[in-house]
Every structure is written in C-alpha cells, then in structure tokens.
Design an enzyme around this catalytic site. Sequence first.
Site, short mmCIF file in Angstrom:
data_model
loop_
_atom_site.label_atom_id
_atom_site.label_comp_id
_atom_site.label_asym_id
_atom_site.label_seq_id
_atom_site.Cartn_x
_atom_site.Cartn_y
_atom_site.Cartn_z
N ALA A 64 21.96 89.36 29.66
CA ALA A 64 22.67 90.43 30.35
C ALA A 64 21.67 91.36 31.03
O ALA A 64 20.48 91.38 30.71
CB ALA A 64 23.53 91.21 29.37
N GLY A 107 23.46 86.08 27.23
CA GLY A 107 24.59 85.72 28.08
C GLY A 107 24.35 84.47 28.89
O GLY A 107 25.30 83.76 29.24
N GLU A 110 25.23 81.67 26.62
CA GLU A 110 26.70 81.65 26.50
C GLU A 110 27.33 81.10 27.77
O GLU A 110 28.32 80.36 27.71
CB GLU A 110 27.20 83.06 26.21
CG GLU A 110 26.80 83.55 24.82
CD GLU A 110 27.09 85.01 24.60
OE1 GLU A 110 27.54 85.36 23.50
OE2 GLU A 110 26.87 85.82 25.53
N GLU A 130 20.36 88.94 21.01
CA GLU A 130 21.05 90.23 21.08
C GLU A 130 20.73 91.14 19.90
O GLU A 130 20.77 92.37 20.03
CB GLU A 130 22.57 90.01 21.16
CG GLU A 130 23.07 89.46 22.48
CD GLU A 130 23.06 87.94 22.55
OE1 GLU A 130 23.64 87.38 23.48
OE2 GLU A 130 22.45 87.30 21.64
#
Length: 256
Positions: A64, A107, A110, A130
């Site tokens: 992210a 992310g 993911e 994270e």
Amino acid sequence: MYQSIRVESRGRVGLVQLNRPQQLNALSSAMLGELARAVRAFDEDEAIGAIVIAGNERAFAAGADILEFQQTSLPELLKGERASAYEVLRRARKPLVAAVSGYAYGGGCELAMLCDVIVASETARFAQPEINLGLIPGGGGTQRLTRQVGKYLALEVILAGRVLTAWEALRHGLVNRVVPVELYLEEALELAQAMAERAPLAARLAKEAVGQALEVGLEEGLAFERAQFLLAFGSEDKAEGTRAFVEKRKPVWKGR
C-alpha cells in the site's frame, strides 16, 4: 484516461500494467480505482476473453501507499476505493492472470492472490509485512495465503516477516510457474491467450465452480458443479464445440 496504470489489448487478452515505478507501484487509492475500472471494462468487453495484471520487472506492487495510509482516517478508509476495488477483481467473471516480477508485498501480494493464476519471474518475492506498521493484512492476506500455503507458513510470513522467493512460492502452491525475468510477461500473456480462446461461457462457469471448492464442503461443491455442468450442456457453445470436434475444425464460440 488513466494516470497510474497502462491499459491495452493484445488480441483477446486485456493487459493492465501498474505504472508508478518511482513508488515501486505502491497501491494508492487512485491506482486501485483505476485498476478496478479497467478490469471492469475488460470484463464487460465481449472481445476480451482473459485479463493480465502486471507491474514491471522490479516490482509488481510493493504494498500500500504508506504515506497515504498515514494521512487517512478510519472513516475515510471505510468509504474509500480500496475494498471496493478488490471486490471488483474478486467478482470478475473472466480469468485473471497475475504477471509478477520483483516485489509483491502486502497489498501487492494480496492483489496477486486475487487473480486466478500467477506467473512469477525468478526475481518475484512475496510477503505480508503489515505487522511492521502495527497492522495486519486487510485485503485477504490472512485468508488466501493460509488457504494456499497452510497455517504454519502463513503465520511465519505474517508474524515474522518471512519473504517467500519465487521458487518457495511455487513449491508451496502459491504460483503456477516460475520463468526467467525477461519472459514473465510474455508467459503470462500466452497463458491468458490460451484461456481466452476457450468457450467463454464454460470458462466462466468453471471458474465459479472452482471458486466454490474453497468455500463449501464437498457435497455442496459437487452439487454446484453439477448445476454449472447442466448450464454448459444446454448452451449454444456446447453444440458448437461438439459439432466442431466431429467436423475436425476450430469452434466459433458465441458465449451463450
């Protein structure tokens, strides 16, 4: 039309490339919004049979956009585009192929796991870091990674920051194949093209059936598969496919 992604068609394959190289393709809300719009457009385009999502050789997506996260409040996050963008990809009817090279962190990992298959270059690296920010994965990382590699390895990745190499990811079933870095995008496009050439209705029904295998018990999954099979059996494409096989010619699919 797009500021942080590049979009083009390669035959019956739609290609979406993340394009924030200076930020290692960090997933900003704006980028995710554009990605969702591009995937939705390809998913609705009858001329497209499969979709490839790629970054560049150095990074698929390094996670992210942390600066954006730092400046985002919880109410803003709840109404933002991040979750809705992931949902667009999750609900895509056409095959999604991730072409991953370099970093696929947070992310980015993911995002790759949201796709149906993953082609990785030898330099690909997968991680969910994270916890180093006082967070946990929020785009499906705890669920999809655990389903793919098992509880113990998933917890090592998520809690201890272990980074999986491309070859480790292949060994644990996280990616489909590993190829030299100079070939990873070409390989992903070829795989997507092979999928795009198949009967589109059958491809959608099969994708839905395979998805059910991870969500429900065997009996319910078999019942769902049977229902999907019957839908395919009654289609014009089934009639065309069997006719073309008998006549020894290439079928002409109509998607119905």
